[in-house]
Design an enzyme around this catalytic site. Structure first.
Site, PDB file in Angstrom:
ATOM      1  N   GLN A   1       0.830  -1.194   0.000  1.00  0.00           N
ATOM      2  CA  GLN A   1       0.000   0.000   0.000  1.00  0.00           C
ATOM      3  C   GLN A   1       0.873   1.255   0.000  1.00  0.00           C
ATOM      4  O   GLN A   1       0.369   2.369  -0.119  1.00  0.00           O
ATOM      5  CB  GLN A   1      -0.897   0.008   1.241  1.00  0.00           C
TER       6      GLN A   1
ATOM      7  N   HIS B   1      -1.283   1.436  -4.570  1.00  0.00           N
ATOM      8  CA  HIS B   1      -1.634   2.850  -4.432  1.00  0.00           C
ATOM      9  C   HIS B   1      -0.751   3.762  -5.280  1.00  0.00           C
ATOM     10  O   HIS B   1      -0.791   4.973  -5.125  1.00  0.00           O
ATOM     11  CB  HIS B   1      -1.562   3.275  -2.961  1.00  0.00           C
TER      12      HIS B   1
ATOM     13  N   ASP C   1       6.277   4.812  -1.507  1.00  0.00           N
ATOM     14  CA  ASP C   1       7.619   5.392  -1.333  1.00  0.00           C
ATOM     15  C   ASP C   1       8.723   4.683  -2.104  1.00  0.00           C
ATOM     16  O   ASP C   1       9.867   5.145  -2.143  1.00  0.00           O
ATOM     17  CB  ASP C   1       7.990   5.431   0.151  1.00  0.00           C
TER      18      ASP C   1
ATOM     19  N   CYS D   1       2.107  17.931 -25.954  1.00  0.00           N
ATOM     20  CA  CYS D   1       1.075  17.844 -24.909  1.00  0.00           C
ATOM     21  C   CYS D   1       1.159  19.022 -23.929  1.00  0.00           C
ATOM     22  O   CYS D   1       0.290  19.883 -23.908  1.00  0.00           O
ATOM     23  CB  CYS D   1       1.176  16.523 -24.150  1.00  0.00           C
TER      24      CYS D   1
END
Length: 311
Positions: free
Chosen positions: A141, A159, A144, A213
Protein backbone atom coordinates in the site's frame (compact mmCIF):
# COMPACT_ATOMS: atom_id res chain seq x y z
CA UNK A 1 -11.72 -8.51 -8.98
CA UNK A 2 -14.33 -9.91 -6.62
CA UNK A 3 -14.38 -8.09 -3.30
CA UNK A 4 -17.53 -9.69 -1.96
CA UNK A 5 -17.67 -10.57 1.76
CA UNK A 6 -15.90 -13.82 2.35
CA UNK A 7 -16.91 -16.92 4.29
CA UNK A 8 -14.55 -19.40 5.83
CA UNK A 9 -14.71 -22.72 7.61
CA UNK A 10 -12.52 -21.33 10.36
CA UNK A 11 -14.62 -18.18 10.86
CA UNK A 12 -17.86 -20.14 10.63
CA UNK A 13 -16.60 -22.57 13.26
CA UNK A 14 -15.64 -19.67 15.51
CA UNK A 15 -19.05 -18.03 15.01
CA UNK A 16 -20.79 -21.32 15.76
CA UNK A 17 -18.67 -21.75 18.83
CA UNK A 18 -19.66 -18.26 19.93
CA UNK A 19 -23.39 -19.04 19.61
CA UNK A 20 -23.09 -22.17 21.67
CA UNK A 21 -21.01 -20.29 24.22
CA UNK A 22 -23.98 -18.11 25.09
CA UNK A 23 -25.27 -21.08 27.05
CA UNK A 24 -22.03 -21.83 28.85
CA UNK A 25 -19.28 -19.42 29.85
CA UNK A 26 -16.81 -22.29 30.03
CA UNK A 27 -17.33 -23.09 26.36
CA UNK A 28 -16.99 -19.38 25.55
CA UNK A 29 -13.56 -19.33 27.15
CA UNK A 30 -12.50 -22.32 25.07
CA UNK A 31 -13.77 -20.59 21.91
CA UNK A 32 -11.80 -17.41 22.60
CA UNK A 33 -8.65 -19.41 23.22
CA UNK A 34 -9.13 -21.21 19.91
CA UNK A 35 -9.40 -17.88 18.09
CA UNK A 36 -6.17 -16.52 19.49
CA UNK A 37 -3.36 -16.58 16.87
CA UNK A 38 -0.04 -18.23 17.63
CA UNK A 39 3.21 -16.35 18.26
CA UNK A 40 5.30 -19.50 17.97
CA UNK A 41 8.14 -18.58 15.62
CA UNK A 42 9.37 -22.18 15.29
CA UNK A 43 5.89 -23.24 14.15
CA UNK A 44 5.78 -20.39 11.62
CA UNK A 45 9.22 -21.32 10.33
CA UNK A 46 8.05 -24.86 9.60
CA UNK A 47 5.17 -23.48 7.53
CA UNK A 48 7.50 -21.00 5.80
CA UNK A 49 9.95 -23.77 4.87
CA UNK A 50 7.24 -25.63 2.93
CA UNK A 51 5.59 -22.67 1.20
CA UNK A 52 5.97 -22.42 -2.58
CA UNK A 53 4.13 -19.16 -3.28
CA UNK A 54 4.38 -16.48 -0.60
CA UNK A 55 2.36 -13.26 -0.71
CA UNK A 56 3.55 -10.40 1.51
CA UNK A 57 1.14 -7.50 2.09
CA UNK A 58 2.84 -4.40 3.48
CA UNK A 59 1.67 -1.05 4.78
CA UNK A 60 2.78 2.20 6.37
CA UNK A 61 4.27 0.50 9.43
CA UNK A 62 7.16 -0.84 7.34
CA UNK A 63 8.02 2.60 5.99
CA UNK A 64 7.63 4.27 9.39
CA UNK A 65 10.64 2.31 10.62
CA UNK A 66 12.68 4.06 7.91
CA UNK A 67 11.57 7.43 9.27
CA UNK A 68 8.93 8.05 6.61
CA UNK A 69 6.16 10.40 7.83
CA UNK A 70 2.76 8.69 7.79
CA UNK A 71 0.61 11.85 8.18
CA UNK A 72 -1.76 9.85 10.36
CA UNK A 73 -2.87 10.18 13.96
CA UNK A 74 -1.93 12.92 16.41
CA UNK A 75 0.43 15.44 14.91
CA UNK A 76 0.15 13.89 11.45
CA UNK A 77 -0.31 17.18 9.65
CA UNK A 78 1.42 18.91 6.77
CA UNK A 79 1.18 22.57 7.64
CA UNK A 80 -2.40 22.70 8.92
CA UNK A 81 -3.87 20.00 6.71
CA UNK A 82 -4.35 16.29 7.09
CA UNK A 83 -3.35 14.11 4.16
CA UNK A 84 -6.96 13.32 3.28
CA UNK A 85 -7.59 17.04 2.78
CA UNK A 86 -4.84 17.24 0.15
CA UNK A 87 -4.83 13.80 -1.46
CA UNK A 88 -8.07 14.16 -3.41
CA UNK A 89 -8.97 15.06 -7.00
CA UNK A 90 -11.03 17.96 -5.65
CA UNK A 91 -8.11 19.43 -3.71
CA UNK A 92 -5.91 19.20 -6.80
CA UNK A 93 -8.56 20.89 -8.94
CA UNK A 94 -8.94 23.73 -6.42
CA UNK A 95 -5.27 24.27 -5.64
CA UNK A 96 -2.78 22.22 -7.67
CA UNK A 97 0.10 24.35 -6.38
CA UNK A 98 -0.58 23.43 -2.75
CA UNK A 99 -1.03 19.74 -3.55
CA UNK A 100 2.20 19.69 -5.55
CA UNK A 101 4.03 21.39 -2.67
CA UNK A 102 2.81 18.59 -0.40
CA UNK A 103 3.97 15.86 -2.78
CA UNK A 104 7.21 17.63 -3.60
CA UNK A 105 7.99 17.68 0.14
CA UNK A 106 7.25 13.96 0.38
CA UNK A 107 9.41 13.17 -2.64
CA UNK A 108 12.35 15.14 -1.25
CA UNK A 109 12.00 13.45 2.14
CA UNK A 110 12.04 10.03 0.49
CA UNK A 111 15.27 10.78 -1.33
CA UNK A 112 16.99 10.81 2.09
CA UNK A 113 15.37 7.60 3.38
CA UNK A 114 16.67 4.06 3.05
CA UNK A 115 15.21 0.56 3.30
CA UNK A 116 15.21 -0.86 6.82
CA UNK A 117 15.87 -4.48 7.88
CA UNK A 118 12.27 -5.48 7.07
CA UNK A 119 12.54 -4.26 3.45
CA UNK A 120 15.93 -5.93 3.10
CA UNK A 121 14.75 -9.23 4.61
CA UNK A 122 11.86 -9.38 2.15
CA UNK A 123 14.07 -8.65 -0.87
CA UNK A 124 16.70 -11.16 0.24
CA UNK A 125 14.03 -13.79 0.80
CA UNK A 126 12.66 -13.23 -2.71
CA UNK A 127 16.12 -13.62 -4.26
CA UNK A 128 16.93 -16.75 -2.27
CA UNK A 129 13.63 -18.52 -2.82
CA UNK A 130 13.60 -17.79 -6.55
CA UNK A 131 16.70 -19.98 -6.85
CA UNK A 132 14.69 -22.80 -5.28
CA UNK A 133 11.78 -22.50 -7.72
CA UNK A 134 9.66 -20.73 -5.11
CA UNK A 135 8.06 -17.30 -5.48
CA UNK A 136 7.53 -14.20 -3.36
CA UNK A 137 5.27 -11.32 -4.32
CA UNK A 138 5.03 -8.06 -2.40
CA UNK A 139 1.66 -6.32 -2.47
CA UNK A 140 2.22 -2.90 -0.95
CA UNK A 141 0.00 0.00 0.00
CA UNK A 142 3.11 2.21 0.27
CA UNK A 143 4.01 4.75 -2.41
CA UNK A 144 7.62 5.39 -1.33
CA UNK A 145 9.39 2.73 -3.47
CA UNK A 146 11.51 1.53 -0.53
CA UNK A 147 10.75 -2.08 -1.48
CA UNK A 148 12.05 -1.37 -4.96
CA UNK A 149 15.13 0.35 -3.52
CA UNK A 150 15.78 -2.71 -1.33
CA UNK A 151 15.81 -4.92 -4.42
CA UNK A 152 12.32 -6.45 -4.51
CA UNK A 153 11.46 -7.40 -8.10
CA UNK A 154 7.94 -8.87 -7.95
CA UNK A 155 6.18 -5.80 -6.60
CA UNK A 156 2.54 -4.69 -6.91
CA UNK A 157 2.13 -1.06 -5.80
CA UNK A 158 -1.64 -0.84 -5.39
CA UNK A 159 -1.63 2.85 -4.43
CA UNK A 160 0.89 3.99 -7.05
CA UNK A 161 4.25 5.70 -6.53
CA UNK A 162 5.57 9.08 -5.43
CA UNK A 163 8.09 8.79 -8.23
CA UNK A 164 5.63 8.40 -11.08
CA UNK A 165 3.51 11.11 -12.69
CA UNK A 166 0.36 11.00 -14.77
CA UNK A 167 -0.68 13.63 -17.27
CA UNK A 168 -4.11 15.11 -16.65
CA UNK A 169 -4.38 15.76 -20.40
CA UNK A 170 -3.05 12.74 -22.29
CA UNK A 171 -2.93 10.24 -19.39
CA UNK A 172 0.71 9.26 -19.93
CA UNK A 173 2.33 7.66 -16.88
CA UNK A 174 6.08 8.07 -16.47
CA UNK A 175 8.78 7.50 -13.86
CA UNK A 176 10.14 10.79 -12.54
CA UNK A 177 13.03 11.06 -10.08
CA UNK A 178 13.91 14.71 -10.71
CA UNK A 179 14.89 16.78 -7.69
CA UNK A 180 13.19 19.20 -7.68
CA UNK A 181 10.52 17.87 -9.98
CA UNK A 182 10.31 21.35 -11.58
CA UNK A 183 12.25 24.61 -10.99
CA UNK A 184 9.28 26.43 -9.43
CA UNK A 185 9.08 23.87 -6.61
CA UNK A 186 12.75 24.18 -5.62
CA UNK A 187 12.90 24.93 -1.91
CA UNK A 188 9.12 24.73 -1.56
CA UNK A 189 6.90 22.38 0.44
CA UNK A 190 8.07 23.14 4.00
CA UNK A 191 5.65 21.46 6.43
CA UNK A 192 5.80 24.16 9.13
CA UNK A 193 2.28 25.45 9.98
CA UNK A 194 3.45 29.06 9.57
CA UNK A 195 4.63 28.52 6.00
CA UNK A 196 2.54 30.32 3.39
CA UNK A 197 1.44 28.67 0.16
CA UNK A 198 3.78 29.27 -2.76
CA UNK A 199 0.80 29.84 -5.11
CA UNK A 200 2.75 28.67 -8.14
CA UNK A 201 1.02 29.34 -11.49
CA UNK A 202 -0.27 26.19 -13.17
CA UNK A 203 1.99 26.71 -16.17
CA UNK A 204 5.03 26.53 -13.87
CA UNK A 205 4.00 23.29 -12.18
CA UNK A 206 5.20 19.92 -13.55
CA UNK A 207 4.24 19.60 -17.21
CA UNK A 208 3.92 16.60 -19.52
CA UNK A 209 6.93 16.07 -21.78
CA UNK A 210 5.12 14.02 -24.42
CA UNK A 211 5.37 15.67 -27.85
CA UNK A 212 2.87 18.49 -28.22
CA UNK A 213 1.08 17.84 -24.91
CA UNK A 214 2.39 20.10 -22.10
CA UNK A 215 -0.52 19.02 -19.89
CA UNK A 216 -0.44 19.46 -16.14
CA UNK A 217 1.07 16.45 -14.37
CA UNK A 218 -0.26 14.98 -11.15
CA UNK A 219 1.29 12.40 -8.84
CA UNK A 220 0.52 8.88 -10.05
CA UNK A 221 -0.99 7.82 -6.74
CA UNK A 222 -4.48 6.70 -5.78
CA UNK A 223 -6.19 9.56 -3.98
CA UNK A 224 -9.09 9.39 -1.57
CA UNK A 225 -12.28 8.91 -3.56
CA UNK A 226 -10.48 7.21 -6.47
CA UNK A 227 -10.60 3.53 -7.40
CA UNK A 228 -7.59 1.26 -7.57
CA UNK A 229 -6.18 0.27 -10.95
CA UNK A 230 -8.25 -2.74 -12.07
CA UNK A 231 -5.26 -4.28 -13.85
CA UNK A 232 -3.22 -4.26 -10.64
CA UNK A 233 -6.17 -5.63 -8.69
CA UNK A 234 -6.43 -8.47 -11.19
CA UNK A 235 -2.77 -9.29 -10.59
CA UNK A 236 -3.32 -9.14 -6.83
CA UNK A 237 -6.28 -11.51 -7.17
CA UNK A 238 -4.18 -14.02 -9.11
CA UNK A 239 -1.39 -13.95 -6.53
CA UNK A 240 -3.75 -14.35 -3.59
CA UNK A 241 -5.43 -17.30 -5.28
CA UNK A 242 -2.19 -19.26 -5.67
CA UNK A 243 -0.34 -18.30 -2.49
CA UNK A 244 0.10 -20.98 0.17
CA UNK A 245 1.42 -18.57 2.81
CA UNK A 246 0.53 -14.92 3.38
CA UNK A 247 2.32 -12.34 5.52
CA UNK A 248 0.72 -9.09 6.65
CA UNK A 249 3.46 -6.63 7.57
CA UNK A 250 3.08 -3.18 9.13
CA UNK A 251 -0.52 -2.53 8.18
CA UNK A 252 -3.55 -1.89 10.35
CA UNK A 253 -5.82 -3.93 8.06
CA UNK A 254 -8.54 -1.27 8.07
CA UNK A 255 -8.15 0.41 4.66
CA UNK A 256 -10.28 -1.23 1.97
CA UNK A 257 -9.98 -3.05 -0.30
CA UNK A 258 -6.53 -4.05 0.99
CA UNK A 259 -8.06 -4.89 4.38
CA UNK A 260 -9.87 -7.81 2.72
CA UNK A 261 -6.83 -9.38 1.05
CA UNK A 262 -5.42 -11.42 3.94
CA UNK A 263 -8.78 -12.39 5.49
CA UNK A 264 -9.84 -13.79 2.11
CA UNK A 265 -6.65 -15.86 1.96
CA UNK A 266 -7.22 -17.09 5.51
CA UNK A 267 -10.80 -17.93 4.60
CA UNK A 268 -9.64 -20.63 2.20
CA UNK A 269 -7.46 -22.25 4.84
CA UNK A 270 -4.09 -20.72 3.93
CA UNK A 271 -1.86 -19.75 6.90
CA UNK A 272 -1.61 -15.99 7.42
CA UNK A 273 1.04 -14.41 9.68
CA UNK A 274 0.71 -10.85 10.91
CA UNK A 275 3.80 -8.82 11.82
CA UNK A 276 2.76 -5.57 13.46
CA UNK A 277 3.52 -3.40 16.46
CA UNK A 278 0.10 -4.16 17.88
CA UNK A 279 -3.00 -6.25 17.26
CA UNK A 280 -5.39 -5.13 14.51
CA UNK A 281 -9.09 -5.70 13.83
CA UNK A 282 -8.11 -8.68 11.67
CA UNK A 283 -5.61 -10.31 14.05
CA UNK A 284 -7.92 -13.05 15.32
CA UNK A 285 -8.63 -14.17 11.76
CA UNK A 286 -5.00 -15.16 11.26
CA UNK A 287 -2.98 -18.20 12.31
CA UNK A 288 0.04 -16.23 13.53
CA UNK A 289 0.67 -12.84 15.09
CA UNK A 290 4.13 -11.49 15.91
CA UNK A 291 4.04 -8.19 17.82
CA UNK A 292 6.85 -5.67 17.65
CA UNK A 293 8.75 -3.62 15.07
CA UNK A 294 8.80 -5.30 11.65
CA UNK A 295 12.52 -4.63 11.33
CA UNK A 296 13.08 -6.82 14.40
CA UNK A 297 10.51 -9.60 13.94
CA UNK A 298 10.65 -10.15 10.17
CA UNK A 299 14.36 -10.89 9.46
CA UNK A 300 14.51 -14.02 11.65
CA UNK A 301 11.15 -15.15 10.29
CA UNK A 302 12.34 -15.01 6.68
CA UNK A 303 15.92 -16.17 7.22
CA UNK A 304 17.11 -19.34 5.52
CA UNK A 305 15.51 -22.41 7.05
CA UNK A 306 17.80 -25.43 7.72
CA UNK A 307 15.72 -27.59 5.37
CA UNK A 308 16.17 -25.26 2.40
CA UNK A 309 18.26 -26.62 -0.44
CA UNK A 310 20.06 -23.95 -2.46
CA UNK A 311 21.47 -24.99 -5.82
Amino acid sequence: MSLLPFTARRLVSQASCGLKAAAASKKQKVCLEMARPSSNMAEFREVFAKAKHIAIITGAGVSAESGVPTFRGAGGLWRKWQAQELATPEAFARNPSRVWEFYHYRREVMLSKHPNPAHIAIAECERRLSKQGRSVVVITQNIDELHRKAGTKHLLEIHGSLFKTRCTNCGNVAANYKSPICPALAGKGAPDPETEDATIPVEDLPQCEEDGCNGLLRPHVVWFGETLDPNILTEVEKELEICDLCLVVGTSSVVYPAAMFAPRVSARGVPVAEFNTEATPATNRFRFHFPGPCGTTLPPALARHPTEIIA
